[in-house]
Scaffold this motif. Structure first.
Motif, PDB file in Angstrom:
ATOM      1  N   VAL A 146      39.723  44.677  52.799  1.00 37.92           N
ATOM      2  CA  VAL A 146      40.850  44.947  53.831  1.00 37.92           C
ATOM      3  C   VAL A 146      41.325  43.326  54.430  1.00 37.92           C
ATOM      4  CG1 VAL A 146      40.380  47.129  54.582  1.00 37.92           C
ATOM      5  CG2 VAL A 146      38.856  45.332  55.544  1.00 37.92           C
ATOM      6  N   ILE A 149      43.365  41.360  52.120  1.00 33.81           N
ATOM      7  CA  ILE A 149      44.489  41.937  51.698  1.00 33.81           C
ATOM      8  C   ILE A 149      45.556  41.737  53.124  1.00 33.81           C
ATOM      9  CG2 ILE A 149      45.922  44.194  51.444  1.00 33.81           C
ATOM     10  CD1 ILE A 149      43.275  45.065  49.796  1.00 33.81           C
ATOM     11  N   ARG A 150      44.942  41.714  54.342  1.00 36.02           N
ATOM     12  CA  ARG A 150      45.671  41.815  55.527  1.00 36.02           C
ATOM     13  C   ARG A 150      46.067  40.355  55.505  1.00 36.02           C
ATOM     14  NH1 ARG A 150      43.804  43.212  61.746  1.00 36.02           N
ATOM     15  NH2 ARG A 150      46.093  43.252  62.591  1.00 36.02           N
ATOM     16  N   SER A 188      33.524  54.617  41.981  1.00 33.20           N
ATOM     17  CA  SER A 188      32.927  55.563  42.831  1.00 33.20           C
ATOM     18  C   SER A 188      33.510  55.723  44.174  1.00 33.20           C
ATOM     19  CB  SER A 188      31.255  54.981  43.214  1.00 33.20           C
ATOM     20  OG  SER A 188      31.574  53.893  43.930  1.00 33.20           O
ATOM     21  N   GLY A 189      34.667  55.057  44.420  1.00 32.68           N
ATOM     22  CA  GLY A 189      35.482  55.254  45.559  1.00 32.68           C
ATOM     23  C   GLY A 189      35.118  54.395  46.615  1.00 32.68           C
ATOM     24  N   GLU A 190      34.355  53.430  46.371  1.00 33.98           N
ATOM     25  CA  GLU A 190      33.894  52.500  47.585  1.00 33.98           C
ATOM     26  C   GLU A 190      34.652  51.248  47.459  1.00 33.98           C
ATOM     27  OE1 GLU A 190      29.167  52.282  47.605  1.00 33.98           O
ATOM     28  OE2 GLU A 190      29.835  53.001  45.498  1.00 33.98           O
ATOM     29  N   MET A 191      35.507  50.964  46.616  1.00 34.47           N
ATOM     30  CA  MET A 191      36.331  49.713  46.482  1.00 34.47           C
ATOM     31  C   MET A 191      37.844  50.237  46.324  1.00 34.47           C
ATOM     32  SD  MET A 191      35.924  46.321  44.248  1.00 34.47           S
ATOM     33  CE  MET A 191      34.658  45.550  45.249  1.00 34.47           C
ATOM     34  N   LEU A 192      38.575  49.452  47.140  1.00 36.05           N
ATOM     35  CA  LEU A 192      40.094  49.526  46.966  1.00 36.05           C
ATOM     36  C   LEU A 192      40.463  49.465  45.292  1.00 36.05           C
ATOM     37  CD1 LEU A 192      41.443  47.750  50.027  1.00 36.05           C
ATOM     38  CD2 LEU A 192      42.068  50.250  49.439  1.00 36.05           C
ATOM     39  N   ASP A 196      46.277  50.938  44.732  1.00 38.52           N
ATOM     40  CA  ASP A 196      46.404  51.104  46.573  1.00 38.52           C
ATOM     41  C   ASP A 196      46.866  49.704  47.076  1.00 38.52           C
ATOM     42  OD1 ASP A 196      45.504  53.400  46.164  1.00 38.52           O
ATOM     43  OD2 ASP A 196      43.436  53.105  46.680  1.00 38.52           O
ATOM     44  N   ALA A 199      50.515  49.080  46.368  1.00 40.69           N
ATOM     45  CA  ALA A 199      51.218  49.738  47.177  1.00 40.69           C
ATOM     46  C   ALA A 199      51.443  49.180  48.395  1.00 40.69           C
ATOM     47  CB  ALA A 199      50.831  51.294  47.198  1.00 40.69           C
ATOM     48  N   ILE A 200      50.414  48.605  49.075  1.00 44.40           N
ATOM     49  CA  ILE A 200      50.305  48.008  50.088  1.00 44.40           C
ATOM     50  C   ILE A 200      51.032  46.721  50.440  1.00 44.40           C
ATOM     51  CG2 ILE A 200      48.979  46.852  52.169  1.00 44.40           C
ATOM     52  CD1 ILE A 200      46.693  49.185  51.338  1.00 44.40           C
ATOM     53  N   LEU A 201      50.965  45.800  49.291  1.00 44.14           N
ATOM     54  CA  LEU A 201      51.719  44.396  49.445  1.00 44.14           C
ATOM     55  C   LEU A 201      52.938  44.453  48.653  1.00 44.14           C
ATOM     56  CD1 LEU A 201      48.223  42.242  48.578  1.00 44.14           C
ATOM     57  CD2 LEU A 201      49.482  42.531  50.704  1.00 44.14           C
ATOM     58  N   SER A 202      53.087  45.420  47.804  1.00 43.17           N
ATOM     59  CA  SER A 202      54.256  45.676  47.144  1.00 43.17           C
ATOM     60  C   SER A 202      54.889  44.310  46.308  1.00 43.17           C
ATOM     61  CB  SER A 202      55.496  46.333  47.921  1.00 43.17           C
ATOM     62  OG  SER A 202      55.805  45.594  49.071  1.00 43.17           O
TER      63      SER A 202
END
Lengths: 270, 77
Positions: A146, A149-150, A188-192, A196, A199-202
């Motif tokens: 997070v 990416i932010r 296992s769904g623990e990391m982006l 995803d 989609a956020i940064l486009s």
């Protein structure tokens, strides 16, 4: 005129300098003349990653101030005849940078090289703004996490408002590199996952790099990991470099675990 | 069992939290509350002394530093 590419991230420690060294060398190995410039004034590191720290005599600030000629400060890499390096100043601080001087420097470099790659400092302050000021393109390095990416989104926002290209009504081409992907954690769904993040940064993706312990070993030795043909990260950097040189290389899905027979056998012997 | 479930979906949590945080970051980048009201008041003050053609107010964020940049275009006829 060569292409000026700024390598940026916002957050520090995501692999910006490692990326700069590897794609710089990768482009050179593709037969293009390439120069990598360390813009992290006061925190010089690209020289270590490239194994050139003992050969730095003059730095880019001395070139910008006219104290030495560009040719005197450029350092040739032993790993490729096409790669040269310009060091950051270690003694001065970021306030020495000046727009006109930077423009002169990058213009001169772009006359001699096909690719001019600028390693930006972390953060989004003046040192960063100066690095992106005259860039034609930008490579944004993020980790699937997070804060990275932010911070990258903030850095992109500044790129889109403060670069000279944008002020002239144009656009800086942007490419995303997702670094340090742990396939197991993504599964296992623990990391982006990369979709995803996209989609956020486009912004368009130019490559995904798996987490690779060999990176530490490579920087210990000052030999970029791209030289190691057996390394996953090295191969990922090779593909990115080829894409930057205009080759069509399909994206490899590094987020899928390779559990084939061969890797299991290899695993036994590790 | 429940904690296992939470762990499994933490990437989804990250995505949702990031989407909201970044949306609000982007909105706040150049504007702030009551910007238009402030614009009108500044125009009134400057108008007392000289002609005003247009005014542009921007909030600029640069690392830890924030600045308000006010551009007043004068009407010089």
């Amino acid at each position: 005129m060569g292409i000026i590419i700024a390598v940026i991230s916002g957050k520090g420690g995501v692999g910006k300098t490692t990326t700069t060294a590897n794609i710089g060398l990768g482009i050179a190995l593709n037969g293009k003349k390439c120069v990598v410039v360390d813009f992290d004034i006061g925190q010089r590191n690209l020289d270590m990653i490239l194994g050139l720290e003992n050969r730095v005599v003059y730095d880019m600030v001395q070139v910008m101030d006219g104290e030495v000629k560009l040719k005197q400060a450029l350092i040739k890499s032993k790993m490729s005849d096409n790669l040269q390096f310009l060091a950051a100043s270690q003694t001065k601080d970021k306030s020495v940078l000046d727009s006109q001087k930077i423009l002169n420097l990058v213009t001169e470099l772009s006359k001699e090289f096909d690719f001019v790659i600028l390693d930006a400092p972390a953060g989004i302050e003046t040192g960063y703004e100066h690095t992106i000021e005259f860039a034609d393109r930008a490579i944004i390095v993020v980790n699937p996490e997070v804060s990275s990416i932010r911070d990258a989104d903030r850095a992109i926002g500044i790129l889109d408002s403060k670069s000279q290209k944008v002020k002239d009504g144009g656009e800086v081409m942007k490419y995303l590199i997702i670094n340090r992907i742990d396939a197991k954690m993504v599964q296992s769904g623990e990391m982006l996952a990369s979709e995803d993040i996209l989609a956020i940064l486009s912004i368009p993706l130019i490559g995904k790099i798996p987490e690779d312990k060999g990176i530490i070993d490579a920087s210990n030795q000052g030999k970029p990991i791209i030289l190691d043909n057996s390394s996953l990260a090295g191969k990922a950097y090779s593909r990115i470099s080829a894409r930057l040189c205009g080759q069509e290389v399909p994206l490899e899905n590094v987020e899928v675990l390779k559990s084939g027979l061969m890797s299991k056998i290899k695993g036994i012997f590790k | 069992m429940f904690s296992f479930f939470n762990k499994k979906s933490s990437a989804k949590t990250a995505k949702d939290r990031l989407t909201i945080a970044i949306m609000s970051d982007r909105q706040n980048a150049n504007s702030f509350p009551n910007m238009d009201a402030m614009k009108a008041e500044i125009i009134e003050v400057v108008k007392k002394y000289m002609g005003v053609k247009a005014i542009d107010i921007k909030r600029e964020v640069n690392g830890d530093m924030e600045a308000l940049s006010i551009d007043v275009q004068l009407d010089n006829k």
